[in-house]
Design a protein around this motif. Structure first.
Motif, PDB file in Angstrom:
ATOM      1  N   LYS A 459       0.652  -1.009  -0.066  1.00  0.00           N
ATOM      2  CA  LYS A 459      -0.002   0.104   0.075  1.00  0.00           C
ATOM      3  C   LYS A 459       0.805   1.240   0.004  1.00  0.00           C
ATOM      4  CE  LYS A 459      -3.556  -2.511   2.569  1.00  0.00           C
ATOM      5  NZ  LYS A 459      -4.263  -2.733   3.958  1.00  0.00           N
ATOM      6  N   ILE A 460       1.900   1.430   0.793  1.00  0.00           N
ATOM      7  CA  ILE A 460       2.804   2.403   1.152  1.00  0.00           C
ATOM      8  C   ILE A 460       4.058   1.805   0.784  1.00  0.00           C
ATOM      9  CG2 ILE A 460       3.785   4.507   2.406  1.00  0.00           C
ATOM     10  CD1 ILE A 460       0.966   4.843   1.697  1.00  0.00           C
ATOM     11  N   SER A 461       4.680   2.246  -0.174  1.00  0.00           N
ATOM     12  CA  SER A 461       6.180   1.473  -0.454  1.00  0.00           C
ATOM     13  C   SER A 461       7.167   2.148   0.570  1.00  0.00           C
ATOM     14  CB  SER A 461       6.588   2.049  -1.760  1.00  0.00           C
ATOM     15  OG  SER A 461       7.058   3.242  -1.909  1.00  0.00           O
ATOM     16  N   ARG A 462       8.214   1.487   0.571  1.00  0.00           N
ATOM     17  CA  ARG A 462       9.389   2.150   1.589  1.00  0.00           C
ATOM     18  C   ARG A 462       9.893   3.285   1.255  1.00  0.00           C
ATOM     19  NH1 ARG A 462       9.796  -3.523   1.326  1.00  0.00           N
ATOM     20  NH2 ARG A 462       9.844  -4.599   3.488  1.00  0.00           N
ATOM     21  N   LEU A 463       9.379   3.772  -0.023  1.00  0.00           N
ATOM     22  CA  LEU A 463       9.900   5.393  -0.346  1.00  0.00           C
ATOM     23  C   LEU A 463       8.708   5.991  -0.208  1.00  0.00           C
ATOM     24  CD1 LEU A 463      11.624   4.362  -3.673  1.00  0.00           C
ATOM     25  CD2 LEU A 463      12.808   5.041  -1.387  1.00  0.00           C
ATOM     26  N   GLY A 464       7.492   5.757   0.370  1.00  0.00           N
ATOM     27  CA  GLY A 464       6.622   6.555   0.516  1.00  0.00           C
ATOM     28  C   GLY A 464       5.615   6.735  -0.553  1.00  0.00           C
ATOM     29  N   GLU A 465       5.638   5.715  -1.371  1.00  0.00           N
ATOM     30  CA  GLU A 465       4.671   5.905  -2.525  1.00  0.00           C
ATOM     31  C   GLU A 465       3.274   5.223  -2.179  1.00  0.00           C
ATOM     32  OE1 GLU A 465       6.889   4.525  -6.459  1.00  0.00           O
ATOM     33  OE2 GLU A 465       7.498   3.151  -4.843  1.00  0.00           O
ATOM     34  N   ARG A 466       2.225   6.265  -2.520  1.00  0.00           N
ATOM     35  CA  ARG A 466       0.919   5.859  -1.983  1.00  0.00           C
ATOM     36  C   ARG A 466       0.055   5.000  -2.773  1.00  0.00           C
ATOM     37  NH1 ARG A 466       1.351  11.365  -1.370  1.00  0.00           N
ATOM     38  NH2 ARG A 466      -0.293  11.579  -2.795  1.00  0.00           N
ATOM     39  N   LYS A 467      -0.538   3.948  -2.385  1.00  0.00           N
ATOM     40  CA  LYS A 467      -1.644   3.153  -3.304  1.00  0.00           C
ATOM     41  C   LYS A 467      -1.164   2.237  -4.416  1.00  0.00           C
ATOM     42  CE  LYS A 467      -5.550   5.066  -3.853  1.00  0.00           C
ATOM     43  NZ  LYS A 467      -6.717   6.225  -4.250  1.00  0.00           N
ATOM     44  N   TRP A 468       0.410   2.322  -4.178  1.00  0.00           N
ATOM     45  CA  TRP A 468       1.299   1.841  -5.084  1.00  0.00           C
ATOM     46  C   TRP A 468       0.820   0.618  -5.924  1.00  0.00           C
ATOM     47  CZ3 TRP A 468       4.798  -2.094  -6.132  1.00  0.00           C
ATOM     48  CH2 TRP A 468       5.032  -2.870  -5.077  1.00  0.00           C
ATOM     49  N   LEU A 469       0.569  -0.451  -5.248  1.00  0.00           N
ATOM     50  CA  LEU A 469       0.414  -1.638  -5.866  1.00  0.00           C
ATOM     51  C   LEU A 469      -0.939  -1.719  -6.621  1.00  0.00           C
ATOM     52  CD1 LEU A 469       1.422  -4.411  -6.498  1.00  0.00           C
ATOM     53  CD2 LEU A 469      -0.021  -5.263  -4.674  1.00  0.00           C
ATOM     54  N   TYR A 470      -2.023  -1.238  -5.856  1.00  0.00           N
ATOM     55  CA  TYR A 470      -3.350  -0.790  -6.652  1.00  0.00           C
ATOM     56  C   TYR A 470      -3.234  -0.051  -7.835  1.00  0.00           C
ATOM     57  CZ  TYR A 470      -7.473   2.004  -7.359  1.00  0.00           C
ATOM     58  OH  TYR A 470      -8.582   2.983  -7.787  1.00  0.00           O
ATOM     59  N   ARG A 471      -2.387   0.994  -7.871  1.00  0.00           N
ATOM     60  CA  ARG A 471      -2.319   1.891  -9.097  1.00  0.00           C
ATOM     61  C   ARG A 471      -1.674   0.662 -10.070  1.00  0.00           C
ATOM     62  NH1 ARG A 471      -2.935   7.351  -7.749  1.00  0.00           N
ATOM     63  NH2 ARG A 471      -2.646   7.682  -5.616  1.00  0.00           N
ATOM     64  N   ASN A 472      -0.756   0.061  -9.873  1.00  0.00           N
ATOM     65  CA  ASN A 472      -0.177  -1.044 -10.888  1.00  0.00           C
ATOM     66  C   ASN A 472      -0.854  -1.973 -11.297  1.00  0.00           C
ATOM     67  OD1 ASN A 472       2.556   0.332 -10.598  1.00  0.00           O
ATOM     68  ND2 ASN A 472       3.214  -1.718  -9.427  1.00  0.00           N
ATOM     69  N   ALA A 473      -1.942  -2.251 -10.331  1.00  0.00           N
ATOM     70  CA  ALA A 473      -2.978  -3.390 -10.691  1.00  0.00           C
ATOM     71  C   ALA A 473      -3.962  -2.870 -11.830  1.00  0.00           C
ATOM     72  CB  ALA A 473      -3.626  -3.644  -9.431  1.00  0.00           C
ATOM     73  N   VAL A 474      -4.201  -1.572 -11.585  1.00  0.00           N
ATOM     74  CA  VAL A 474      -5.390  -0.881 -12.557  1.00  0.00           C
ATOM     75  C   VAL A 474      -4.770  -0.254 -13.701  1.00  0.00           C
ATOM     76  CG1 VAL A 474      -6.886  -0.727 -10.689  1.00  0.00           C
ATOM     77  CG2 VAL A 474      -5.649   1.271 -11.234  1.00  0.00           C
ATOM     78  N   ASP A 475      -3.345  -0.291 -13.881  1.00  0.00           N
ATOM     79  CA  ASP A 475      -2.706   0.519 -14.986  1.00  0.00           C
ATOM     80  C   ASP A 475      -3.166   0.130 -16.401  1.00  0.00           C
ATOM     81  OD1 ASP A 475      -0.610   2.732 -15.677  1.00  0.00           O
ATOM     82  OD2 ASP A 475      -0.078   0.789 -16.533  1.00  0.00           O
ATOM     83  N   GLY A 476      -3.073  -1.287 -16.273  1.00  0.00           N
ATOM     84  CA  GLY A 476      -3.226  -2.008 -17.650  1.00  0.00           C
ATOM     85  C   GLY A 476      -4.875  -1.821 -18.182  1.00  0.00           C
ATOM     86  N   LEU A 477      -5.983  -1.443 -17.176  1.00  0.00           N
ATOM     87  CA  LEU A 477      -7.156  -1.227 -17.359  1.00  0.00           C
ATOM     88  C   LEU A 477      -7.408   0.125 -17.993  1.00  0.00           C
ATOM     89  CD1 LEU A 477      -8.688  -2.933 -14.044  1.00  0.00           C
ATOM     90  CD2 LEU A 477      -8.340  -4.045 -16.309  1.00  0.00           C
ATOM     91  N   LEU A 478      -6.548   1.107 -17.682  1.00  0.00           N
ATOM     92  CA  LEU A 478      -7.062   2.519 -18.178  1.00  0.00           C
ATOM     93  C   LEU A 478      -6.603   2.692 -19.417  1.00  0.00           C
ATOM     94  CD1 LEU A 478      -5.570   4.086 -14.768  1.00  0.00           C
ATOM     95  CD2 LEU A 478      -7.896   3.916 -15.520  1.00  0.00           C
ATOM     96  N   PRO A 479      -7.203   3.871 -20.087  1.00  0.00           N
ATOM     97  CA  PRO A 479      -6.915   4.196 -21.427  1.00  0.00           C
ATOM     98  C   PRO A 479      -5.309   4.762 -21.333  1.00  0.00           C
ATOM     99  CG  PRO A 479      -9.139   5.182 -20.894  1.00  0.00           C
ATOM    100  CD  PRO A 479      -8.460   4.423 -19.655  1.00  0.00           C
TER     101      PRO A 479
END
Length: 584
Positions: A459-479
């Motif tokens: 959810k929060i990466s060690r670098l502080g990236e927010r919602k990062w795996l969820y964003r990766n998961a939906v990336d391919g669905l988006l235009p």
């Protein structure tokens, strides 16, 4: 609605998304249904399972149920596990009452003329009063995921709220990153499709952010026709106008968009009136934007899906990233303590300093969520308060036993505290005032059961990236044209976007001219409850040291406006009364 022999009655606000599954199970057990309504599942389910019904419900709901099958009638009240639907209960002159809005109790003359002293400290810390409290000593909010039993001759206060736990759990918990991504995609799409259940067309609130865009995309693919989308923004301020993002998303998704544009002047004129419309003070500047948007939606649609509720369980706010970076902040505490006050103008830096000093996890989380720090809130009140007592609302939601994942514990608290008693109350009140039902797929209980089992490093990466795996998961669905702004590194690390308002600039002007007369002058109510000296120091600090502290000023403004009671709104749904027999 009643059962077959009219001895179990219920009134419901909300939707039960799995009512068809429950109906089939109850019919197999011999229950006879007279309607197709989800509400009827409650009376038959109560006959069959009693309070065990609650753990079986997947939905957003607040309901009151009277069971007359025993020696005397018993009232049961229940609020859904995340608190999407608000529920208030009160005791006035021997009569129990309950309502979806505290303003209903006020309009009916059922609220005490006295205010609860401890509520002022709680409000300053959290910008709202956490459940089960309210500002009134004779009224309470039913906490999320709790129920209450009241007999007609009961007078015990405060009410004894009992927790319950939904039985939903993933069939198998993913173990790898790729498994988690697939599970997130599948479970979210299932939740969105489940919430399309409706007798009328379902629309979308499209801000152009990743959450509302994904919802609109799945709706588009699952409906016979593209859903209508609605967006709101400022028409005369490009820096605050969010309509551009919604416009780009609607174009890429191929859905029709209705834009609601307002001016800064219109917003500033309407906002003070909005302060008094919630029944209790909640210093949330987005309330008016939600209300304006839903009034337009209500002219053509009665049900909308929204991306609200994604950030708390998935880790979407900077405060969540701050907990991931807490060990570093702890090491930097000596440096933070030596910085001059003037350099601590950013709330985030002041918050880091407070959290680094916190003695335990509950107090640290409270400081993370706080508008006024706990010690500062005590200094503002005119009543004897213990700063540790102001962390009790957090402590109440902390799971027993630590698993080493403090980020996930913070997210769980945030979803049951800030989300339930602030954003969801505002969303429900504003949407229902326009006769619009606001549905929140990210808080679907099956999806939430999955997300709250996911390690927080996803959810929060060690670098502080927010919602990062969820964003990766939906990336391919988006235009493709939307991906950089919604799932790229700027979205993960940049400023959190929401309903932006012009209040920061307005508060700077208000601070210079009108703040002190409004908060402390003739007719002001604030000095009756807060320290005038503490308020003056805050105003002087904000003026003289260039620290506007807009969040704190907003909280004081909302409190004063509410105390003055500019207007007394009458709720659309009046309170329900349960009186004891006259002989008692």
């Amino acid at each position: 609605m009643a059962n077959e022999d009219h001895r179990v009655w219920v009134v419901l606000n909300g939707e039960l998304y799995n009512h068809l599954d429950l109906r089939r199970e109850l019919e197999r057990r011999g229950h006879e249904f007279r309607t197709q309504a989800d509400t009827e599942v409650l009376v038959h389910g109560w006959e069959e399972w009693g309070t065990g019904l609650l753990e079986r419900l997947n939905g957003m709901y607040a309901f009151g149920l009277v069971d007359e099958r025993g020696d005397a009638p018993v009232l049961w009240l229940a609020r859904d596990p995340v608190g999407v639907k608000p529920l208030y209960v009160g005791l006035t002159r021997g009569t129990w009452w309950f309502a979806s809005e505290l303003a209903a109790g006020r309009a009916a003359g059922l609220l005490s003329s006295e205010l609860r002293p401890a509520a002022f400290g709680e409000y300053l810390v959290y910008r709202f009063v956490p459940s089960p409290g309210t500002f009134y000593p004779n009224a309470w909010k039913v906490p999320p995921g709790h129920f209450l039993r009241i007999s007609v001759d009961s007078r015990a206060t405060p009410p004894a709220f009992q927790p319950y736990h939904p039985r939903f759990a993933p069939a198998a918990v993913p173990t790898t990153q790729s498994e988690w991504k697939e599970a997130l995609r599948h479970s979210l799409a299932t939740a969105i499709k489940r919430q399309l259940m409706s007798d009328v067309p379902v629309a979308s609130l499209l801000s152009g952010g990743v959450d509302s865009t994904v919802i609109t995309l799945v709706m588009r693919d699952g409906l016979p026709e593209p859903p209508a989308a609605f967006a709101v923004g400022f028409s005369d301020n490009r820096d605050l106008d969010e309509l551009g993002a919604a416009r780009r998303a609607a174009k890429a998704l191929g859905v029709p968009l209705t834009e609601v544009g307002i001016t800064e002047a219109e917003y500033r004129a309407a906002w003070p009136r909005q302060v008094a419309a919630l029944g209790e003070p909640i210093a949330n500047s987005s309330a008016l934007m939600v209300g304006i948007l839903c009034r337009t939606v209500g002219r053509s649609h009665k049900v909308v899906l929204t991306g609200q509720g994604a950030d708390e369980p998935l880790g979407g706010y900077p405060r969540h990233a701050a907990e991931r970076l807490y060990p570093l902040a702890r090491l930097a505490q000596p440096l933070l303590d030596r910085l001059p006050e003037r350099l601590l103008s950013a709330d985030r830096v002041a918050r880091l300093r407070r959290t680094g000093r916190a003695r335990d996890e509950a107090r640290r989380f409270a400081e993370t969520l706080a508008v006024f720090g706990l010690d500062e809130a005590v200094a503002f009140t005119r009543h004897a308060l213990d700063p540790d007592a102001l962390a009790e609302p957090v402590r109440r939601w902390l799971p027993d036993g630590g698993d080493g994942d403090s980020v996930n514990r913070l997210l769980l608290v945030d979803a049951r505290l800030s989300l339930a008693d602030d954003l969801l109350i505002v969303g429900d009140h504003m949407s229902m005032a326009a006769s619009v039902e606001l549905r929140v797929p990210f808080l679907d209980l099956e999806f939430l059961a999955l997300v709250e089992r996911m390690p927080s490093t996803y959810k929060i990466s060690r670098l502080g990236e927010r919602k990062w795996l969820y964003r990766n998961a939906v990336d391919g669905l988006l235009p493709r044209e939307l991906r950089p702004g919604l799932t790229g590194w700027r979205a993960r690390l940049g400023r959190k976007l929401g309903f932006s308002t012009p209040l920061d600039a307005w508060f700077r002007a208000w601070l210079a001219r009108d703040a002190e007369p409004f908060l402390l002058g003739r007719g002001a109510r604030t000095p009756d409850y807060l320290s005038g000296d503490a308020v003056r120091r805050l105003l002087a600090e904000a003026r003289d040291q260039g620290r506007p502290r807009s969040r704190q000023l907003m909280s004081l403004y909302v409190l004063e406006g509410w105390l003055r009671g500019a207007e007394t709104p009458v709720a659309a749904t009046p309170p329900v009364l349960l009186s004891a027999p006259a002989s008692s």
